[in-house]
Design a protein around this motif. Structure first.
Motif, mmCIF file in Angstrom:
data_model
loop_
_atom_site.group_PDB
_atom_site.id
_atom_site.type_symbol
_atom_site.label_atom_id
_atom_site.label_comp_id
_atom_site.label_asym_id
_atom_site.label_seq_id
_atom_site.Cartn_x
_atom_site.Cartn_y
_atom_site.Cartn_z
ATOM 1 N N GLU A 4 0.829 -1.403 -0.396
ATOM 2 C CA GLU A 4 -0.217 -0.186 -0.008
ATOM 3 C C GLU A 4 1.275 1.388 -0.132
ATOM 4 O OE1 GLU A 4 -2.461 0.836 2.937
ATOM 5 O OE2 GLU A 4 -0.713 -0.189 4.833
ATOM 6 N N LEU A 5 0.495 2.171 -1.161
ATOM 7 C CA LEU A 5 1.442 3.651 -1.037
ATOM 8 C C LEU A 5 0.835 4.203 0.301
ATOM 9 C CD1 LEU A 5 3.793 4.924 -2.358
ATOM 10 C CD2 LEU A 5 1.235 5.332 -3.799
ATOM 11 N N ALA A 117 10.485 6.870 -8.972
ATOM 12 C CA ALA A 117 10.851 5.900 -8.893
ATOM 13 C C ALA A 117 12.296 4.684 -8.436
ATOM 14 C CB ALA A 117 12.552 6.204 -10.114
ATOM 15 N N ALA A 118 11.887 5.878 -6.842
ATOM 16 C CA ALA A 118 12.085 4.219 -5.939
ATOM 17 C C ALA A 118 11.051 4.053 -5.988
ATOM 18 C CB ALA A 118 12.344 5.724 -4.753
ATOM 19 N N VAL A 152 6.041 7.426 1.395
ATOM 20 C CA VAL A 152 6.108 8.854 -0.143
ATOM 21 C C VAL A 152 5.724 10.395 1.077
ATOM 22 C CG1 VAL A 152 6.487 7.007 -1.370
ATOM 23 C CG2 VAL A 152 3.806 8.400 -0.947
ATOM 24 N N THR A 153 6.273 10.626 0.538
ATOM 25 C CA THR A 153 5.288 12.296 0.871
ATOM 26 C C THR A 153 4.274 13.202 0.023
ATOM 27 O OG1 THR A 153 7.611 13.303 0.652
ATOM 28 C CG2 THR A 153 6.448 15.226 0.023
ATOM 29 N N ARG A 154 4.105 12.264 -1.436
ATOM 30 C CA ARG A 154 2.608 13.159 -1.824
ATOM 31 C C ARG A 154 2.502 11.743 -2.397
ATOM 32 N NH1 ARG A 154 1.895 16.881 -5.475
ATOM 33 N NH2 ARG A 154 4.638 16.372 -6.380
ATOM 34 N N VAL A 155 1.188 10.849 -2.209
ATOM 35 C CA VAL A 155 1.154 10.019 -3.002
ATOM 36 C C VAL A 155 0.352 10.235 -4.674
ATOM 37 C CG1 VAL A 155 -1.259 8.091 -2.860
ATOM 38 C CG2 VAL A 155 0.092 8.796 -0.712
ATOM 39 N N ALA A 157 1.550 11.736 -6.637
ATOM 40 C CA ALA A 157 2.530 12.453 -7.591
ATOM 41 C C ALA A 157 3.885 10.526 -7.773
ATOM 42 C CB ALA A 157 4.062 13.215 -6.916
ATOM 43 N N VAL A 158 3.769 9.789 -7.391
ATOM 44 C CA VAL A 158 4.182 8.570 -6.840
ATOM 45 C C VAL A 158 3.520 7.247 -7.443
ATOM 46 C CG1 VAL A 158 5.298 6.931 -5.612
ATOM 47 C CG2 VAL A 158 5.759 9.389 -5.209
#
Length: 503
Positions: A4-5, A117-118, A152-155, A157-158
């Motif tokens: 999950e992100l 990318a990470a 992550v910082t912003r879902v 965007a990723v």
């Protein structure tokens, strides 16, 4: 395994309900924060306990102010995909506790521009480190890890990169499962059943042809390889319909020799067990279709898997026999251990009926390619510069690299035969190239490429097992093709013309 992100600040990571945290620490330092994790990492860096260098780690047990029992800090360098894969692999080696069911993977300390990318690289990297083959080993203990939260910082965007990483993980696990199975647990019929099961997924269709249908098509080269085995051959046709109706598909052809004894040209006994991996091309096509069902790109893809065993019984094809391929060209079989190209050549002829926008075959074809490129890069052969460049670019981006090899006409001279249109081998020199030249005789002017994955599809020794390659390369290429289609001016598409059975 569930991924999950989630948006996750350092303070939120402190209180994340997980058994362990794997925290990626970039070279540029720990972001300013009053969180316990940030304080721990800053102190570790300043004291030199967390050394510089990608993959350097520090494991902590029940650190103050952090809810997770275990915390592993790992250096992630510049946050590139390659650095992330190395860092995750290093960190996961320290997280093998039987209590580890929930993992928090903290990417939010990386630069925002690198987090997509990470995430794409990290998801399959975590899965790879957690993979255990259990199908025929009841005593093997599956890893307990069930849920991974990627912070992550912003879902938003990723999200797209994360979804690709998750699709890649599904595809690689499918490919590894079938390539790792012993030959008696992965017969051509079993492989066909696996394809049928995969075909239940949205957007996929599967058709399976047996010996009678293959004979009716005139696939004499394919039939010749299969005739020495008690296991009946199967010709598997998979379709992924994600593009416009009638739009030309990308066609993937995977070599499916479920066990290769060498036939009458019998292989040495040492390490012959590894010839169960000779269907690595077929496994990669199955894996790619499993990934397509997850990623759902907007293009059409056809998968062709000719699958059989190469065995040395009384009916087996003999050195010197001449067979007629589906194309009508005759082949003198000088070496029965050069069987993969014989089943592929008929599948490549069959592929022409789809009028493909690109035709790619994938095969554990030659030991010569292992000598040339080792286990780092797959061999890439194509007469089309644009297709070769697209595949190389996809491989680099997916961390699944290939290397373009030559296809000069002179390499084909050794295939000449006194008794047929061609021989199936051309001697020891440049064996990977001459094998590709053989296949090239069956593709005419189609945009064709050949991937020789003999060195990259599996590992030997202590780490023996399938790698899942080149699923990442193929998936990335297909995603790129989808993007190219979307970016090109709209053009009317003609429905693919169905040819007669003898086409």
């Amino acid at each position: 395994m569930d991924f999950e992100l989630k948006a996750l600040t350092a303070a939120q990571a402190d209180s994340l309900a997980a058994d362990a945290l794997l925290v990626l620490v970039p070279d540029e330092g720990v972001p300013a924060s009053d969180s316990a994790l940030a304080g721990l990492a800053t102190d570790a860096v300043q004291r030199g306990d967390l050394e510089a260098g990608v993959g350097k780690t520090l494991a902590c047990y029940r650190p103050a102010g952090v809810k997770a029992t275990h915390v592993v800090l790992v250096r992630a360098g510049n946050g590139s995909a390659a650095a992330l894969r190395k860092a995750v692999a290093a960190g996961m080696t320290l997280l093998r506790q039987p209590s580890l069911r929930k993992l928090g993977l903290v990417l939010s300390w990386l630069p925002e521009s690198a987090q997509g990318a990470a995430a794409r690289a990290a998801v399959p990297a975590v899965a790879e480190q957690s993979y255990v083959f259990t199908t025929t080993k009841p005593t093997a203990k599956p890893r307990p890890l069930k849920q991974v939260t990627v912070g992550v910082t912003r879902v938003a965007a990723v999200r797209a990169d994360f979804d690709v990483g998750r699709a890649q993980f599904v595809g690689m696990e499918t490919a590894k499962e079938w390539a790792n199975r012993p030959a008696n647990h992965a017969t051509p019929s079993m492989l066909a059943d696996a394809a049928r099961k995969l075909g239940r997924k949205p957007g996929l269709q599967v058709e399976v042809l047996g010996p009678k249908e293959v004979a009716a098509l005139g696939m004499g080269a394919f039939l010749a390889v299969a005739q020495g085995s008690a296991e009946p051959l199967r010709f598997i046709v998979l379709r992924y319909n994600g593009g416009a109706r009638g739009a030309a598909p990308v066609v993937l052809v995977g070599k499916g020799i479920t066990f290769d004894t060498g036939g009458i040209s019998l292989k040495p006994a040492a390490e012959m067990d590894e010839m169960k991996f000779d269907m690595g091309g077929a496994a990669s096509v199955l894996g790619t279709f499993a990934a397509l069902a997850e990623a759902r790109p907007a293009l059409n893809v056809v998968g062709l898997i000719p699958t059989c065993e190469n065995m040395p019984d009384g009916r087996a094809v003999k050195p010197g026999d001449v067979v007629t391929s589906m194309s009508g060209q005759t082949i003198e079989i000088l070496n029965t251990d050069a069987e993969g190209r014989l089943i592929l050549c008929d599948a490549l002829t069959y592929a022409a009926r789809f009028q493909p926008r690109a035709l790619i075959d994938i095969a554990t074809l030659t030991g010569a390619c292992v000598i040339a490129l080792g286990a780092v890069r797959s061999g890439l052969f194509s007469a089309r510069d644009d297709l070769a460049a697209a595949l190389q670019q996809a491989g680099e981006q997916a961390l699944d690299p290939c290397w373009r090899m030559p296809l000069d006409d002179e390499y084909g001279d050794g295939l000449k035969s006194h008794f047929a249109d061609m021989g199936n081998v051309a001697g020891r020199a440049a064996g990977a190239v001459t094998a590709a030249k053989f296949l090239q005789k069956f593709v005419a002017e189609q945009p064709w490429a050949h991937l020789d994955i003999a060195g990259t599809a599996w590992k030997s020794g202590a780490a023996k097992g399938a790698t899942g390659r080149p699923v990442p390369l193929l998936l990335q290429f297909l995603l790129d093709e989808s993007a190219r289609i979307a970016a090109s001016p709209a053009a009317p598409q003609k429905p693919a013309r169905r040819r007669s059975a003898k086409a």
